[in-house]
Design a protein around this motif. Sequence first.
Motif, PDB file in Angstrom:
ATOM      1  N   ILE A 138      18.608   7.653  19.763  1.00 54.82           N
ATOM      2  CA  ILE A 138      17.751   6.673  19.111  1.00 54.82           C
ATOM      3  C   ILE A 138      16.314   7.038  19.460  1.00 54.82           C
ATOM      4  CG2 ILE A 138      19.409   4.765  19.046  1.00 54.82           C
ATOM      5  CD1 ILE A 138      17.994   3.640  21.530  1.00 54.82           C
ATOM      6  N   SER A 139      15.403   6.739  18.544  1.00 57.03           N
ATOM      7  CA  SER A 139      13.986   7.004  18.758  1.00 57.03           C
ATOM      8  C   SER A 139      13.232   5.678  18.761  1.00 57.03           C
ATOM      9  CB  SER A 139      13.426   7.898  17.651  1.00 57.03           C
ATOM     10  OG  SER A 139      14.043   9.154  17.654  1.00 57.03           O
ATOM     11  N   VAL A 140      12.319   5.519  19.705  1.00 53.93           N
ATOM     12  CA  VAL A 140      11.501   4.314  19.815  1.00 53.93           C
ATOM     13  C   VAL A 140      10.036   4.687  19.619  1.00 53.93           C
ATOM     14  CG1 VAL A 140      10.760   2.428  21.315  1.00 53.93           C
ATOM     15  CG2 VAL A 140      13.150   3.197  21.363  1.00 53.93           C
ATOM     16  N   LEU A 141       9.385   4.021  18.673  1.00 57.51           N
ATOM     17  CA  LEU A 141       7.943   4.167  18.466  1.00 57.51           C
ATOM     18  C   LEU A 141       7.280   2.863  18.888  1.00 57.51           C
ATOM     19  CD1 LEU A 141       9.287   6.088  16.172  1.00 57.51           C
ATOM     20  CD2 LEU A 141       6.979   6.078  15.213  1.00 57.51           C
ATOM     21  N   VAL A 161       4.863  -5.206  17.344  1.00 59.82           N
ATOM     22  CA  VAL A 161       6.161  -4.815  16.804  1.00 59.82           C
ATOM     23  C   VAL A 161       6.354  -3.307  16.939  1.00 59.82           C
ATOM     24  CG1 VAL A 161       7.589  -4.737  14.727  1.00 59.82           C
ATOM     25  CG2 VAL A 161       6.203  -6.760  15.210  1.00 59.82           C
ATOM     26  N   ASP A 162       7.533  -2.917  17.412  1.00 57.20           N
ATOM     27  CA  ASP A 162       7.887  -1.524  17.602  1.00 57.20           C
ATOM     28  C   ASP A 162       8.960  -1.134  16.580  1.00 57.20           C
ATOM     29  OD1 ASP A 162       6.295  -1.597  20.039  1.00 57.20           O
ATOM     30  OD2 ASP A 162       7.983  -2.700  20.901  1.00 57.20           O
ATOM     31  N   ILE A 163       9.175   0.167  16.440  1.00 57.11           N
ATOM     32  CA  ILE A 163      10.181   0.687  15.518  1.00 57.11           C
ATOM     33  C   ILE A 163      11.220   1.463  16.307  1.00 57.11           C
ATOM     34  CG2 ILE A 163      10.600   2.310  13.617  1.00 57.11           C
ATOM     35  CD1 ILE A 163       7.830   1.667  12.558  1.00 57.11           C
ATOM     36  N   VAL A 164      12.502   1.270  15.957  1.00 53.46           N
ATOM     37  CA  VAL A 164      13.577   2.045  16.578  1.00 53.46           C
ATOM     38  C   VAL A 164      14.481   2.564  15.467  1.00 53.46           C
ATOM     39  CG1 VAL A 164      14.940  -0.049  16.980  1.00 53.46           C
ATOM     40  CG2 VAL A 164      15.475   2.028  18.244  1.00 53.46           C
ATOM     41  N   THR A 165      14.918   3.816  15.596  1.00 51.37           N
ATOM     42  CA  THR A 165      15.815   4.406  14.608  1.00 51.37           C
ATOM     43  C   THR A 165      17.055   4.964  15.279  1.00 51.37           C
ATOM     44  OG1 THR A 165      14.820   6.622  14.721  1.00 51.37           O
ATOM     45  CG2 THR A 165      13.876   5.067  13.127  1.00 51.37           C
ATOM     46  N   PRO A 203       3.278   7.632  21.341  1.00 52.37           N
ATOM     47  CA  PRO A 203       4.230   8.739  21.203  1.00 52.37           C
ATOM     48  C   PRO A 203       5.676   8.275  21.242  1.00 52.37           C
ATOM     49  CG  PRO A 203       2.460   9.343  22.699  1.00 52.37           C
ATOM     50  CD  PRO A 203       2.283   7.887  22.406  1.00 52.37           C
ATOM     51  N   ILE A 204       6.496   8.964  20.490  1.00 53.86           N
ATOM     52  CA  ILE A 204       7.902   8.623  20.362  1.00 53.86           C
ATOM     53  C   ILE A 204       8.652   8.907  21.660  1.00 53.86           C
ATOM     54  CG2 ILE A 204       8.544  10.905  19.519  1.00 53.86           C
ATOM     55  CD1 ILE A 204      10.439   9.561  17.589  1.00 53.86           C
ATOM     56  N   THR A 205       9.653   8.066  21.949  1.00 57.65           N
ATOM     57  CA  THR A 205      10.556   8.290  23.068  1.00 57.65           C
ATOM     58  C   THR A 205      11.981   8.298  22.532  1.00 57.65           C
ATOM     59  OG1 THR A 205       9.080   7.159  24.608  1.00 57.65           O
ATOM     60  CG2 THR A 205      11.359   7.465  25.309  1.00 57.65           C
ATOM     61  N   ALA A 206      12.782   9.273  22.938  1.00 58.83           N
ATOM     62  CA  ALA A 206      14.164   9.387  22.483  1.00 58.83           C
ATOM     63  C   ALA A 206      15.114   9.043  23.621  1.00 58.83           C
ATOM     64  CB  ALA A 206      14.445  10.792  21.962  1.00 58.83           C
ATOM     65  N   PHE A 207      16.228   8.391  23.270  1.00 55.27           N
ATOM     66  CA  PHE A 207      17.276   8.045  24.220  1.00 55.27           C
ATOM     67  C   PHE A 207      18.597   8.572  23.682  1.00 55.27           C
ATOM     68  CE2 PHE A 207      13.936   4.947  24.696  1.00 55.27           C
ATOM     69  CZ  PHE A 207      13.834   4.752  26.069  1.00 55.27           C
ATOM     70  N   THR A 208      19.390   9.193  24.544  1.00 57.42           N
ATOM     71  CA  THR A 208      20.689   9.726  24.138  1.00 57.42           C
ATOM     72  C   THR A 208      21.696   8.602  23.954  1.00 57.42           C
ATOM     73  OG1 THR A 208      20.275  11.778  25.340  1.00 57.42           O
ATOM     74  CG2 THR A 208      22.562  11.295  24.784  1.00 57.42           C
ATOM     75  N   THR A 209      22.518   8.713  22.902  1.00 53.72           N
ATOM     76  CA  THR A 209      23.538   7.710  22.599  1.00 53.72           C
ATOM     77  C   THR A 209      24.913   8.369  22.609  1.00 53.72           C
ATOM     78  OG1 THR A 209      23.566   8.069  20.216  1.00 53.72           O
ATOM     79  CG2 THR A 209      21.875   6.585  21.070  1.00 53.72           C
ATOM     80  N   ALA A 245       0.840  -1.199   0.000  1.00 56.34           N
ATOM     81  CA  ALA A 245       0.000   0.000   0.000  1.00 56.34           C
ATOM     82  C   ALA A 245       0.875   1.249   0.000  1.00 56.34           C
ATOM     83  CB  ALA A 245      -0.909  -0.002   1.230  1.00 56.34           C
ATOM     84  N   ALA A 246       0.237   2.394  -0.210  1.00 57.87           N
ATOM     85  CA  ALA A 246       0.946   3.669  -0.147  1.00 57.87           C
ATOM     86  C   ALA A 246       1.539   3.860   1.246  1.00 57.87           C
ATOM     87  CB  ALA A 246      -0.006   4.809  -0.486  1.00 57.87           C
ATOM     88  N   PRO A 247       2.665   4.561   1.346  1.00 62.19           N
ATOM     89  CA  PRO A 247       3.330   4.697   2.640  1.00 62.19           C
ATOM     90  C   PRO A 247       2.552   5.581   3.613  1.00 62.19           C
ATOM     91  CG  PRO A 247       4.382   6.099   1.025  1.00 62.19           C
ATOM     92  CD  PRO A 247       3.389   5.263   0.270  1.00 62.19           C
ATOM     93  N   VAL A 248       2.672   5.244   4.885  1.00 63.55           N
ATOM     94  CA  VAL A 248       2.189   6.090   5.972  1.00 63.55           C
ATOM     95  C   VAL A 248       3.423   6.587   6.710  1.00 63.55           C
ATOM     96  CG1 VAL A 248       0.835   6.214   8.087  1.00 63.55           C
ATOM     97  CG2 VAL A 248       0.038   4.811   6.172  1.00 63.55           C
ATOM     98  N   HIS A 249       3.546   7.902   6.862  1.00 65.42           N
ATOM     99  CA  HIS A 249       4.743   8.497   7.434  1.00 65.42           C
ATOM    100  C   HIS A 249       4.538   8.820   8.914  1.00 65.42           C
ATOM    101  CE1 HIS A 249       5.958   8.767   3.303  1.00 65.42           C
ATOM    102  NE2 HIS A 249       4.996   9.630   3.001  1.00 65.42           N
ATOM    103  N   HIS A 250       5.597   8.572   9.692  1.00 67.78           N
ATOM    104  CA  HIS A 250       5.581   8.862  11.125  1.00 67.78           C
ATOM    105  C   HIS A 250       6.803   9.714  11.458  1.00 67.78           C
ATOM    106  CE1 HIS A 250       2.422   5.798  11.801  1.00 67.78           C
ATOM    107  NE2 HIS A 250       3.067   5.134  10.869  1.00 67.78           N
ATOM    108  N   ALA A 251       6.570  10.831  12.137  1.00 67.63           N
ATOM    109  CA  ALA A 251       7.653  11.765  12.440  1.00 67.63           C
ATOM    110  C   ALA A 251       8.654  11.143  13.413  1.00 67.63           C
ATOM    111  CB  ALA A 251       7.090  13.050  13.029  1.00 67.63           C
ATOM    112  N   ILE A 252       9.933  11.429  13.170  1.00 68.17           N
ATOM    113  CA  ILE A 252      11.044  10.936  13.983  1.00 68.17           C
ATOM    114  C   ILE A 252      11.919  12.134  14.329  1.00 68.17           C
ATOM    115  CG2 ILE A 252      13.153   9.499  13.900  1.00 68.17           C
ATOM    116  CD1 ILE A 252      10.769   7.836  14.206  1.00 68.17           C
TER     117      ILE A 252
END
Length: 250
Positions: free
Chosen positions: A162-165, A150-154, A175-181, A125-132
């Motif tokens: 890193i961002s965790v959705l 299933v979760d997403i991490v970038t 909501p997204i959660t960010a962790f410092t690396t 299907a067409a993409p669905v975009h999620h802000a990071i």
Amino acid sequence: MKNKLTILVLLLLCSPLVTHAGDLSFMASTDFASGDAPYALAAGDLNNDGDPDMVTANNGADTVSVFLGNGSGGFAVAVDYTAGSGPYSVAMGKINGDDHVDIVCANRNGNSVSVLSGTGTGTFAAPVHHAINTAPRWVAVEDLNKDGDVDIVTANADNDTISVLPGNGNGTFQPITAFTTGDVPYQVVVDDLTATTTLTWPPPTISATIFPSFLETATAPSMPRSILPRGMAPVRWPQGILMMTATSIL
């Protein structure tokens, strides 16, 4: 313009257990045309035929290319699907609970991830975009919080996070959660550890930021862009989710 994606089909001409460097040889590589500037590749069964397929993230075309495999090392002509702006990496996972494999790509220029829902037949299907957070370079998918979804991490190289959705199991996310690396994380690898699991990685050219259960952080020496979850020097870590982020100087 089309680029050529060189696929090194690793057909060993010797025993699978290679004991001497001279025993290792391969047949000639085969090139398959992808979208412009493919930056990353993922493999998995996209159409439920039992044969591995491939997807590339085409940074120069803002697309992903899907290659359906025939099970003998060959692939059909690529079909391109629109992604976000500047796709940098790609992963596969069952995101929306329909038991079909979906495509997730990290869009560096678009500060987003795109989810392309699979039909189970190799089409999407067409993409669905999620802000990071700023400029996601690498994406991985896994059930990080053990809720069955299933979760997403970038890995976000431009702001050292890193961002965790967290996924809801229906294609939506919390909501997204960010962790410092450490400095400039290019890549993220997710692994599920137990108290008796031994984690290894290649020696001092590699470093990592470790998030066991998102509670502790451990760092090793400086490293290049790419990492592996297994390597040579054994290290033991507590039970939890491991996310290793590569660091490099741009």
